[in-house]
Design a protein around this motif. Structure first.
Motif, PDB file in Angstrom:
ATOM      1  N   MET A  37       0.821  -1.105   0.018  1.00  0.00           N
ATOM      2  CA  MET A  37       0.137   0.055   0.065  1.00  0.00           C
ATOM      3  C   MET A  37       0.984   1.284   0.106  1.00  0.00           C
ATOM      4  O   MET A  37       0.593   2.122  -0.719  1.00  0.00           O
ATOM      5  N   VAL A  38       1.805   1.181   0.828  1.00  0.00           N
ATOM      6  CA  VAL A  38       2.987   2.359   0.836  1.00  0.00           C
ATOM      7  C   VAL A  38       3.407   2.609  -0.484  1.00  0.00           C
ATOM      8  O   VAL A  38       3.500   3.644  -0.862  1.00  0.00           O
ATOM      9  N   ALA A  39       4.134   1.604  -1.236  1.00  0.00           N
ATOM     10  CA  ALA A  39       4.681   1.469  -2.633  1.00  0.00           C
ATOM     11  C   ALA A  39       3.708   2.378  -3.388  1.00  0.00           C
ATOM     12  O   ALA A  39       3.911   3.263  -4.253  1.00  0.00           O
ATOM     13  N   GLY A  40       2.485   1.603  -3.442  1.00  0.00           N
ATOM     14  CA  GLY A  40       1.411   1.908  -4.453  1.00  0.00           C
ATOM     15  C   GLY A  40       1.042   3.565  -4.191  1.00  0.00           C
ATOM     16  O   GLY A  40       0.883   4.108  -5.205  1.00  0.00           O
ATOM     17  N   TRP A  41       0.782   3.668  -3.114  1.00  0.00           N
ATOM     18  CA  TRP A  41       0.413   5.106  -2.624  1.00  0.00           C
ATOM     19  C   TRP A  41       1.567   6.330  -2.958  1.00  0.00           C
ATOM     20  O   TRP A  41       1.174   7.483  -3.648  1.00  0.00           O
ATOM     21  N   GLY A  42       2.526   5.779  -3.055  1.00  0.00           N
ATOM     22  CA  GLY A  42       3.686   6.472  -3.434  1.00  0.00           C
ATOM     23  C   GLY A  42       3.782   6.998  -4.838  1.00  0.00           C
ATOM     24  O   GLY A  42       3.998   7.889  -5.211  1.00  0.00           O
ATOM     25  N   LYS A  43       3.413   5.891  -5.746  1.00  0.00           N
ATOM     26  CA  LYS A  43       3.174   6.289  -7.041  1.00  0.00           C
ATOM     27  C   LYS A  43       2.041   7.032  -7.478  1.00  0.00           C
ATOM     28  O   LYS A  43       2.269   7.929  -8.392  1.00  0.00           O
ATOM     29  N   LEU A  44       0.848   6.758  -6.617  1.00  0.00           N
ATOM     30  CA  LEU A  44      -0.399   7.530  -7.081  1.00  0.00           C
ATOM     31  C   LEU A  44      -0.159   9.044  -6.435  1.00  0.00           C
ATOM     32  O   LEU A  44      -0.884   9.910  -7.181  1.00  0.00           O
ATOM     33  N   PRO A  47       3.224  10.892  -8.989  1.00  0.00           N
ATOM     34  CA  PRO A  47       3.018  10.141 -10.209  1.00  0.00           C
ATOM     35  C   PRO A  47       4.402  10.786 -11.086  1.00  0.00           C
ATOM     36  O   PRO A  47       4.776   9.971 -11.937  1.00  0.00           O
ATOM     37  N   ASP A  48       4.581  11.893 -11.168  1.00  0.00           N
ATOM     38  CA  ASP A  48       5.430  12.442 -11.870  1.00  0.00           C
ATOM     39  C   ASP A  48       7.023  12.057 -11.963  1.00  0.00           C
ATOM     40  O   ASP A  48       7.831  11.460 -12.957  1.00  0.00           O
ATOM     41  N   ARG A  49       7.399  11.565 -10.756  1.00  0.00           N
ATOM     42  CA  ARG A  49       8.397  11.130 -10.088  1.00  0.00           C
ATOM     43  C   ARG A  49       8.348   9.549 -10.836  1.00  0.00           C
ATOM     44  O   ARG A  49       9.468   9.174 -11.256  1.00  0.00           O
ATOM     45  N   ALA A  50       7.398   8.869 -10.496  1.00  0.00           N
ATOM     46  CA  ALA A  50       7.400   7.424 -10.868  1.00  0.00           C
ATOM     47  C   ALA A  50       7.206   7.510 -12.450  1.00  0.00           C
ATOM     48  O   ALA A  50       7.914   6.390 -13.014  1.00  0.00           O
ATOM     49  N   ILE A  51       6.422   8.350 -13.008  1.00  0.00           N
ATOM     50  CA  ILE A  51       6.604   8.150 -14.491  1.00  0.00           C
ATOM     51  C   ILE A  51       7.850   8.414 -15.163  1.00  0.00           C
ATOM     52  O   ILE A  51       8.210   7.719 -16.121  1.00  0.00           O
ATOM     53  N   PHE A  54       9.882   5.323 -14.557  1.00  0.00           N
ATOM     54  CA  PHE A  54       9.516   4.094 -15.455  1.00  0.00           C
ATOM     55  C   PHE A  54       9.610   4.171 -16.926  1.00  0.00           C
ATOM     56  O   PHE A  54      10.159   3.213 -17.669  1.00  0.00           O
ATOM     57  N   ALA A  55       9.626   5.444 -17.432  1.00  0.00           N
ATOM     58  CA  ALA A  55      10.193   5.899 -18.670  1.00  0.00           C
ATOM     59  C   ALA A  55      11.701   5.611 -19.064  1.00  0.00           C
ATOM     60  O   ALA A  55      12.353   5.214 -19.847  1.00  0.00           O
ATOM     61  N   ASN A  56      12.550   6.055 -17.656  1.00  0.00           N
ATOM     62  CA  ASN A  56      13.832   5.779 -17.706  1.00  0.00           C
ATOM     63  C   ASN A  56      14.371   4.257 -17.898  1.00  0.00           C
ATOM     64  O   ASN A  56      15.357   4.029 -18.638  1.00  0.00           O
ATOM     65  N   ILE A  57      13.453   3.431 -17.360  1.00  0.00           N
ATOM     66  CA  ILE A  57      13.851   2.132 -17.334  1.00  0.00           C
ATOM     67  C   ILE A  57      13.210   1.350 -18.582  1.00  0.00           C
ATOM     68  O   ILE A  57      13.503  -0.199 -18.617  1.00  0.00           O
ATOM     69  N   GLY A  58      12.378   2.059 -19.581  1.00  0.00           N
ATOM     70  CA  GLY A  58      12.045   1.554 -20.693  1.00  0.00           C
ATOM     71  C   GLY A  58      10.722   0.700 -20.519  1.00  0.00           C
ATOM     72  O   GLY A  58      10.215   0.148 -21.315  1.00  0.00           O
ATOM     73  N   ILE A  59       9.899   1.238 -19.378  1.00  0.00           N
ATOM     74  CA  ILE A  59       8.602   0.657 -19.339  1.00  0.00           C
ATOM     75  C   ILE A  59       7.579   1.358 -20.383  1.00  0.00           C
ATOM     76  O   ILE A  59       7.611   2.674 -20.365  1.00  0.00           O
ATOM     77  N   PRO A  60       7.064   0.577 -21.206  1.00  0.00           N
ATOM     78  CA  PRO A  60       6.025   1.256 -22.274  1.00  0.00           C
ATOM     79  C   PRO A  60       4.934   1.843 -21.522  1.00  0.00           C
ATOM     80  O   PRO A  60       4.319   1.718 -20.590  1.00  0.00           O
ATOM     81  N   PHE A  61       4.344   3.189 -22.093  1.00  0.00           N
ATOM     82  CA  PHE A  61       3.314   3.881 -21.676  1.00  0.00           C
ATOM     83  C   PHE A  61       3.548   4.194 -20.090  1.00  0.00           C
ATOM     84  O   PHE A  61       2.823   3.741 -19.046  1.00  0.00           O
ATOM     85  N   PRO A  62       4.383   4.910 -19.851  1.00  0.00           N
ATOM     86  CA  PRO A  62       4.766   4.951 -18.434  1.00  0.00           C
ATOM     87  C   PRO A  62       3.712   5.653 -17.649  1.00  0.00           C
ATOM     88  O   PRO A  62       3.655   5.249 -16.504  1.00  0.00           O
ATOM     89  N   SER A  63       3.099   6.546 -18.164  1.00  0.00           N
ATOM     90  CA  SER A  63       1.897   7.211 -17.370  1.00  0.00           C
ATOM     91  C   SER A  63       0.829   6.385 -17.046  1.00  0.00           C
ATOM     92  O   SER A  63       0.440   6.129 -15.753  1.00  0.00           O
ATOM     93  N   PHE A  64       0.495   5.566 -17.965  1.00  0.00           N
ATOM     94  CA  PHE A  64      -0.676   4.317 -17.765  1.00  0.00           C
ATOM     95  C   PHE A  64      -0.241   3.567 -16.804  1.00  0.00           C
ATOM     96  O   PHE A  64      -1.229   3.010 -15.822  1.00  0.00           O
ATOM     97  N   ASN A  65       1.109   2.890 -16.951  1.00  0.00           N
ATOM     98  CA  ASN A  65       1.648   1.966 -16.099  1.00  0.00           C
ATOM     99  C   ASN A  65       1.826   2.273 -14.617  1.00  0.00           C
ATOM    100  O   ASN A  65       1.536   1.501 -13.573  1.00  0.00           O
ATOM    101  N   VAL A  66       1.953   3.581 -14.325  1.00  0.00           N
ATOM    102  CA  VAL A  66       2.244   4.056 -13.011  1.00  0.00           C
ATOM    103  C   VAL A  66       0.897   4.030 -12.357  1.00  0.00           C
ATOM    104  O   VAL A  66       0.899   3.773 -11.044  1.00  0.00           O
ATOM    105  N   TYR A  67      -0.002   4.515 -12.948  1.00  0.00           N
ATOM    106  CA  TYR A  67      -1.445   4.682 -12.305  1.00  0.00           C
ATOM    107  C   TYR A  67      -1.871   3.067 -12.307  1.00  0.00           C
ATOM    108  O   TYR A  67      -2.590   2.765 -11.012  1.00  0.00           O
TER     109      TYR A  67
END
Length: 159
Positions: A37-44, A47-51, A54-67
């Motif tokens: 919950m703490v990790a998930g809430w941190g992303k939500l 989101p800009d930091r997590a996005i 995610f983009a930096n490590i090559g995860i596609p659609f980083p905005s969608f995937n962060v949420y």
């Protein structure tokens, strides 16, 4: 004589330790459910930091995937901690931890056989082990799943 003594001792150990299994599962679920919950809430919540990560490590659609990941971790962690739909909730959490291992912890993931200490020391490993335990063994009798099953069937049910 020795064999019967060992069997008796083992039977006693089982009678004493079986009730502790549900307590162990409860403590694991609460601890790691909270961590999810703490990790998930941190992303939500940020989101800009997590996005960016995610983009930096090559995860596609980083905005969608962060949420998506933030929601899975937050809600899945809550369900895990409560022991509510816990086996079902563990499946998306397992997928999330496997993806985290393969992306953010790629070096450790591929060092599994070469350097297992590196693999098990990475954060996703403990999360993954916890949700695999719940998936395979259930949440234990100290869970909402157990209470609901007991209420529905009118009797105690083993996980």
């Amino acid at each position: 004589m020795i064999l019967s003594g060992l069997q008796s001792a083992y039977g006693t150990w089982q009678k004493l330790s079986n009730p502790l299994a549900s307590l162990f599962l409860l403590l694991m679920r609460i601890n790691w459910g909270w961590q999810f919950m703490v990790a998930g809430w941190g992303k939500l919540a940020n989101p800009d930091r997590a996005i960016g990560f995610f983009a930096n490590i090559g995860i596609p659609f980083p905005s969608f995937n962060v949420y998506l990941v933030g929601t899975v971790e937050t809600l899945g962690g809550l369900l895990l901690a409560l022991g509510l739909g816990s086996r079902l909730a563990s499946i998306p959490l397992i997928i999330t931890m496997l993806v985290a291992s393969l992306t953010a912890h790629r070096e450790a993931c591929f060092a599994f056989f070469r350097d297992p200490d590196l693999f098990v020391s990475e954060t996703p490993f403990a999360f993954l082990v916890t949700v695999l335990i719940v998936l395979f063994f259930g949440p234990g009798s100290l869970s909402l799943d157990y209470l609901i099953a007991r209420w529905r069937t009118g009797r105690v049910r083993e996980n």
